[in-house]
Write a protein that holds these residues in place. Structure first.
Motif, PDB file in Angstrom:
ATOM      1  N   VAL A  99      -2.468 -18.805-122.620  1.00  0.00           N
ATOM      2  CA  VAL A  99      -2.876 -19.468-123.864  1.00  0.00           C
ATOM      3  C   VAL A  99      -2.074 -20.743-124.069  1.00  0.00           C
ATOM      4  O   VAL A  99      -2.620 -21.774-124.502  1.00  0.00           O
ATOM      5  CB  VAL A  99      -2.720 -18.510-125.059  1.00  0.00           C
ATOM      6  N   THR A 100      -0.794 -20.724-123.733  1.00  0.00           N
ATOM      7  CA  THR A 100       0.024 -21.936-123.851  1.00  0.00           C
ATOM      8  C   THR A 100      -0.537 -23.051-122.983  1.00  0.00           C
ATOM      9  O   THR A 100      -0.664 -24.210-123.430  1.00  0.00           O
ATOM     10  CB  THR A 100       1.481 -21.630-123.445  1.00  0.00           C
ATOM     11  N   ALA A 101      -0.898 -22.743-121.747  1.00  0.00           N
ATOM     12  CA  ALA A 101      -1.462 -23.764-120.849  1.00  0.00           C
ATOM     13  C   ALA A 101      -2.758 -24.327-121.414  1.00  0.00           C
ATOM     14  O   ALA A 101      -2.992 -25.547-121.377  1.00  0.00           O
ATOM     15  CB  ALA A 101      -1.694 -23.166-119.468  1.00  0.00           C
ATOM     16  N   ALA A 102      -3.601 -23.457-121.947  1.00  0.00           N
ATOM     17  CA  ALA A 102      -4.878 -23.914-122.490  1.00  0.00           C
ATOM     18  C   ALA A 102      -4.676 -24.814-123.705  1.00  0.00           C
ATOM     19  O   ALA A 102      -5.310 -25.880-123.821  1.00  0.00           O
ATOM     20  CB  ALA A 102      -5.750 -22.715-122.849  1.00  0.00           C
ATOM     21  N   LEU A 103      -3.816 -24.397-124.615  1.00  0.00           N
ATOM     22  CA  LEU A 103      -3.563 -25.222-125.807  1.00  0.00           C
ATOM     23  C   LEU A 103      -2.948 -26.561-125.428  1.00  0.00           C
ATOM     24  O   LEU A 103      -3.323 -27.613-125.971  1.00  0.00           O
ATOM     25  CB  LEU A 103      -2.653 -24.463-126.781  1.00  0.00           C
ATOM     26  N   ASN A 104      -2.022 -26.548-124.501  1.00  0.00           N
ATOM     27  CA  ASN A 104      -1.395 -27.805-124.072  1.00  0.00           C
ATOM     28  C   ASN A 104      -2.381 -28.727-123.370  1.00  0.00           C
ATOM     29  O   ASN A 104      -2.173 -29.951-123.329  1.00  0.00           O
ATOM     30  CB  ASN A 104      -0.194 -27.523-123.181  1.00  0.00           C
ATOM     31  N   ALA A 105      -3.451 -28.148-122.820  1.00  0.00           N
ATOM     32  CA  ALA A 105      -4.497 -28.960-122.195  1.00  0.00           C
ATOM     33  C   ALA A 105      -5.529 -29.443-123.214  1.00  0.00           C
ATOM     34  O   ALA A 105      -6.481 -30.141-122.850  1.00  0.00           O
ATOM     35  CB  ALA A 105      -5.186 -28.158-121.098  1.00  0.00           C
ATOM     36  N   GLY A 106      -5.368 -29.058-124.480  1.00  0.00           N
ATOM     37  CA  GLY A 106      -6.282 -29.502-125.530  1.00  0.00           C
ATOM     38  C   GLY A 106      -7.490 -28.634-125.746  1.00  0.00           C
ATOM     39  O   GLY A 106      -8.452 -29.052-126.404  1.00  0.00           O
ATOM     40  N   ALA A 107      -7.462 -27.385-125.226  1.00  0.00           N
ATOM     41  CA  ALA A 107      -8.595 -26.476-125.385  1.00  0.00           C
ATOM     42  C   ALA A 107      -8.345 -25.505-126.537  1.00  0.00           C
ATOM     43  O   ALA A 107      -7.236 -24.988-126.691  1.00  0.00           O
ATOM     44  CB  ALA A 107      -8.834 -25.700-124.091  1.00  0.00           C
ATOM     45  N   HIS A 108      -9.378 -25.266-127.324  1.00  0.00           N
ATOM     46  CA  HIS A 108      -9.336 -24.198-128.315  1.00  0.00           C
ATOM     47  C   HIS A 108      -9.373 -22.860-127.576  1.00  0.00           C
ATOM     48  O   HIS A 108      -9.884 -22.774-126.450  1.00  0.00           O
ATOM     49  CB  HIS A 108     -10.526 -24.301-129.264  1.00  0.00           C
ATOM     50  N   VAL A 109      -8.835 -21.804-128.210  1.00  0.00           N
ATOM     51  CA  VAL A 109      -8.682 -20.529-127.502  1.00  0.00           C
ATOM     52  C   VAL A 109      -9.185 -19.361-128.344  1.00  0.00           C
ATOM     53  O   VAL A 109      -8.810 -19.214-129.515  1.00  0.00           O
ATOM     54  CB  VAL A 109      -7.204 -20.277-127.129  1.00  0.00           C
ATOM     55  N   LEU A 110     -10.028 -18.539-127.714  1.00  0.00           N
ATOM     56  CA  LEU A 110     -10.358 -17.200-128.211  1.00  0.00           C
ATOM     57  C   LEU A 110      -9.691 -16.223-127.261  1.00  0.00           C
ATOM     58  O   LEU A 110     -10.039 -16.163-126.076  1.00  0.00           O
ATOM     59  CB  LEU A 110     -11.870 -16.982-128.228  1.00  0.00           C
ATOM     60  N   VAL A 111      -8.694 -15.487-127.750  1.00  0.00           N
ATOM     61  CA  VAL A 111      -7.904 -14.602-126.892  1.00  0.00           C
ATOM     62  C   VAL A 111      -8.174 -13.156-127.257  1.00  0.00           C
ATOM     63  O   VAL A 111      -8.234 -12.795-128.436  1.00  0.00           O
ATOM     64  CB  VAL A 111      -6.390 -14.922-126.987  1.00  0.00           C
ATOM     65  N   GLU A 112      -8.375 -12.331-126.227  1.00  0.00           N
ATOM     66  CA  GLU A 112      -8.573 -10.905-126.467  1.00  0.00           C
ATOM     67  C   GLU A 112      -7.379 -10.317-127.213  1.00  0.00           C
ATOM     68  O   GLU A 112      -6.252 -10.800-127.110  1.00  0.00           O
ATOM     69  CB  GLU A 112      -8.766 -10.160-125.139  1.00  0.00           C
ATOM     70  N   LYS A 113      -7.622  -9.252-127.971  1.00  0.00           N
ATOM     71  CA  LYS A 113      -6.547  -8.556-128.661  1.00  0.00           C
ATOM     72  C   LYS A 113      -5.805  -7.628-127.697  1.00  0.00           C
ATOM     73  O   LYS A 113      -6.418  -7.155-126.731  1.00  0.00           O
ATOM     74  CB  LYS A 113      -7.110  -7.759-129.836  1.00  0.00           C
ATOM     75  N   LEU A 134      -5.411 -27.152-132.984  1.00  0.00           N
ATOM     76  CA  LEU A 134      -6.460 -26.455-132.254  1.00  0.00           C
ATOM     77  C   LEU A 134      -6.703 -25.071-132.853  1.00  0.00           C
ATOM     78  O   LEU A 134      -5.830 -24.517-133.518  1.00  0.00           O
ATOM     79  CB  LEU A 134      -6.078 -26.321-130.769  1.00  0.00           C
ATOM     80  N   LYS A 135      -7.878 -24.512-132.582  1.00  0.00           N
ATOM     81  CA  LYS A 135      -8.210 -23.182-133.073  1.00  0.00           C
ATOM     82  C   LYS A 135      -7.685 -22.125-132.113  1.00  0.00           C
ATOM     83  O   LYS A 135      -7.874 -22.218-130.899  1.00  0.00           O
ATOM     84  CB  LYS A 135      -9.722 -23.019-133.225  1.00  0.00           C
ATOM     85  N   LEU A 136      -7.016 -21.128-132.669  1.00  0.00           N
ATOM     86  CA  LEU A 136      -6.622 -19.934-131.930  1.00  0.00           C
ATOM     87  C   LEU A 136      -7.212 -18.748-132.669  1.00  0.00           C
ATOM     88  O   LEU A 136      -6.785 -18.426-133.781  1.00  0.00           O
ATOM     89  CB  LEU A 136      -5.099 -19.819-131.842  1.00  0.00           C
ATOM     90  N   GLN A 137      -8.209 -18.132-132.078  1.00  0.00           N
ATOM     91  CA  GLN A 137      -8.868 -16.973-132.683  1.00  0.00           C
ATOM     92  C   GLN A 137      -8.565 -15.746-131.833  1.00  0.00           C
ATOM     93  O   GLN A 137      -8.603 -15.814-130.599  1.00  0.00           O
ATOM     94  CB  GLN A 137     -10.377 -17.191-132.763  1.00  0.00           C
ATOM     95  N   VAL A 138      -8.257 -14.637-132.486  1.00  0.00           N
ATOM     96  CA  VAL A 138      -7.959 -13.384-131.803  1.00  0.00           C
ATOM     97  C   VAL A 138      -9.230 -12.537-131.773  1.00  0.00           C
ATOM     98  O   VAL A 138      -9.975 -12.474-132.759  1.00  0.00           O
ATOM     99  CB  VAL A 138      -6.812 -12.638-132.501  1.00  0.00           C
ATOM    100  N   GLY A 139      -9.458 -11.846-130.648  1.00  0.00           N
ATOM    101  CA  GLY A 139     -10.707 -11.138-130.442  1.00  0.00           C
ATOM    102  C   GLY A 139     -10.819  -9.786-131.123  1.00  0.00           C
ATOM    103  O   GLY A 139     -11.173  -8.801-130.466  1.00  0.00           O
ATOM    104  N   ALA A 140     -10.534  -9.722-132.406  1.00  0.00           N
ATOM    105  CA  ALA A 140     -10.794  -8.510-133.195  1.00  0.00           C
ATOM    106  C   ALA A 140     -12.240  -8.595-133.672  1.00  0.00           C
ATOM    107  O   ALA A 140     -12.535  -8.975-134.811  1.00  0.00           O
ATOM    108  CB  ALA A 140      -9.819  -8.401-134.362  1.00  0.00           C
ATOM    109  N   MET A 141     -13.156  -8.233-132.785  1.00  0.00           N
ATOM    110  CA  MET A 141     -14.574  -8.518-133.006  1.00  0.00           C
ATOM    111  C   MET A 141     -15.172  -7.736-134.158  1.00  0.00           C
ATOM    112  O   MET A 141     -16.209  -8.113-134.707  1.00  0.00           O
ATOM    113  CB  MET A 141     -15.355  -8.280-131.713  1.00  0.00           C
ATOM    114  N   ARG A 142     -14.517  -6.620-134.577  1.00  0.00           N
ATOM    115  CA  ARG A 142     -15.081  -5.838-135.681  1.00  0.00           C
ATOM    116  C   ARG A 142     -15.190  -6.673-136.959  1.00  0.00           C
ATOM    117  O   ARG A 142     -16.027  -6.387-137.818  1.00  0.00           O
ATOM    118  CB  ARG A 142     -14.221  -4.610-135.961  1.00  0.00           C
ATOM    119  N   ARG A 143     -14.360  -7.698-137.122  1.00  0.00           N
ATOM    120  CA  ARG A 143     -14.483  -8.537-138.320  1.00  0.00           C
ATOM    121  C   ARG A 143     -15.867  -9.165-138.423  1.00  0.00           C
ATOM    122  O   ARG A 143     -16.287  -9.563-139.511  1.00  0.00           O
ATOM    123  CB  ARG A 143     -13.418  -9.632-138.313  1.00  0.00           C
ATOM    124  N   HIS A 144     -16.557  -9.278-137.279  1.00  0.00           N
ATOM    125  CA  HIS A 144     -17.862  -9.932-137.257  1.00  0.00           C
ATOM    126  C   HIS A 144     -19.014  -8.937-137.237  1.00  0.00           C
ATOM    127  O   HIS A 144     -20.172  -9.337-137.151  1.00  0.00           O
ATOM    128  CB  HIS A 144     -17.917 -10.896-136.068  1.00  0.00           C
TER     129      HIS A 144
END
Length: 362
Positions: A99-113, A134-144
């Motif tokens: 996730v650190t590499a992705a954010l440092n590259a300028g990518a938003h991240v959806l990361v599994e829980k 940048l957006k960092l969203q955690v994959g707690a999919m039940r919220r949706h």
């Protein structure tokens, strides 16, 4: 009232004329193949531009199925595919560097829980995302899950909360045939399976992190994160169970159970009792992709409501919410900070159980 502050409104969906965002998937294992990649294929919010895995068999096999490039490293995927966002579905011990590499590259991240291996690592990731804008969203999919969203909106109508009971029980022998019926054909690397089995040999630690991330995000989302917890652990062979209580923000009590495995069918639910009524939630095994059943009873109105939502894919819905948050600069749901909260509760439960039920503040 003891219910948490109302969450921010969902982001306004991007205009249909908005081009889909470029998405890369990092990690081509079981969860990606079972739910994430099929959800990406169904949504118009993203275009899959590449997949990456350190296993050539997984990366190349999955890439061939979806007609996209395969990458052996995170850096190659980020540099060559140039995604707007990535979905990270690698073992949680790798979440921080990936996730650190992705954010440092300028990518938003959806990361599994869970968001990371520890709450400290998760906090670093949340801070980095904020710093980078940048957006960092955690994959707690039940919220949706539409049923959970309906329950969440109803909880403030209960007034002060007194009692909350939640349970999450994973089936034993019934799970493999259920997944075999529901999952698509899988690309498998047996060497990876053997390696991961070694890391999961501390079964209690693995199970509490994996399932606790779901249970405690649900509690925090629906009724507010407990300020203290008490927990105890029981184990027999491969079967593990945690039972505990937590003090809700305004003084009510929450009880929770996490059991894996049970020798019966899957069971998940929550009963929320307040001064004006009750919200009752029953959820099915998530891979059935069926919305939770919810009953809302308001005593003073003499009214009970139980809407029917039918089938719903929370994995696709979380992707679309992620895309909308990026497009509109709205809040991620759940956010990186929410991921930190869930991990702090997991760690508090582990500490309390190790101390025979001592009260622990997350």
């Amino acid at each position: 009232m003891t219910s948490p502050a109302a969450p921010p409104p969902p982001p306004t969906p991007a205009s249909p004329s908005t081009p889909p965002l470029r998405l890369g998937v990092i990690g081509c294992g079981r969860i990606s193949q079972a739910v994430h990649l099929p959800a990406i294929a169904k949504t118009d919010a993203f275009t899959l531009v590449g997949v990456g895995d350190t296993s050539p068999r997984l990366a190349q096999g999955v890439a061939a199925k979806y007609a996209v490039p395969a990458f052996a490293t995170v850096e190659d995927l980020l540099d060559q595919a140039r995604p707007d966002a990535v979905l990270v579905a690698v073992p949680d011990r790798f979440h921080q560097p990936v996730v650190t590499a992705a954010l440092n590259a300028g990518a938003h991240v959806l990361v599994e829980k869970p968001a990371a291996a520890t709450s400290a690592q998760a906090a670093e990731l949340a801070d980095l995302a904020d710093t980078r804008g940048l957006k960092l969203q955690v994959g707690a999919m039940r919220r949706h899950d539409p049923g959970i969203a309906y329950a969440r909106a109803a909880v403030p109508r209960l007034g002060t909360l007194l009692s909350v009971s939640s349970w999450y029980r994973i089936q034993s022998r019934l799970r493999p045939p259920t997944e075999a019926a529901l999952f698509p054909a899988m690309v498998v690397d047996e060497d990876v399976r053997r390696t991961e089995a070694g890391f999961k040999s501390d079964r209690a630690h693995y199970l509490l992190n994996t399932h606790g991330a779901h249970v405690f995000d649900a509690l925090a989302n629906l009724v507010g994160a407990p300020s203290t917890v008490r927990a105890q652990f029981a184990g027999h062979g491969r079967d593990c169970s945690w039972h505990g209580t937590g003090r809700l923000p305004d003084g009510g009590l929450a009880s929770f159970e996490i059991s894996a495995d049970i020798h019966a069918d899957y069971a998940e639910g929550m009963d929320i009792h307040g001064e004006y009524g009750q919200v009752s939630i029953r959820s099915t095994f998530p891979f059935f992709r069926r919305a939770s059943t919810v009953r809302v009873h308001l005593e003073r109105d003499g009214e009970t409501r139980s809407p029917v939502f039918g089938a719903a894919d929370p994995y696709q819905l979380q992707l679309e919410a992620f895309a909308a948050a990026i497009a509109t600069d709205g809040p991620a749901n759940p956010s990186g900070a929410d991921g930190v909260t869930a991990l702090r509760l997991i760690e508090a439960v582990r500490d309390s159980a190790a101390a025979d039920g001592k009260e622990v503040a997350p």
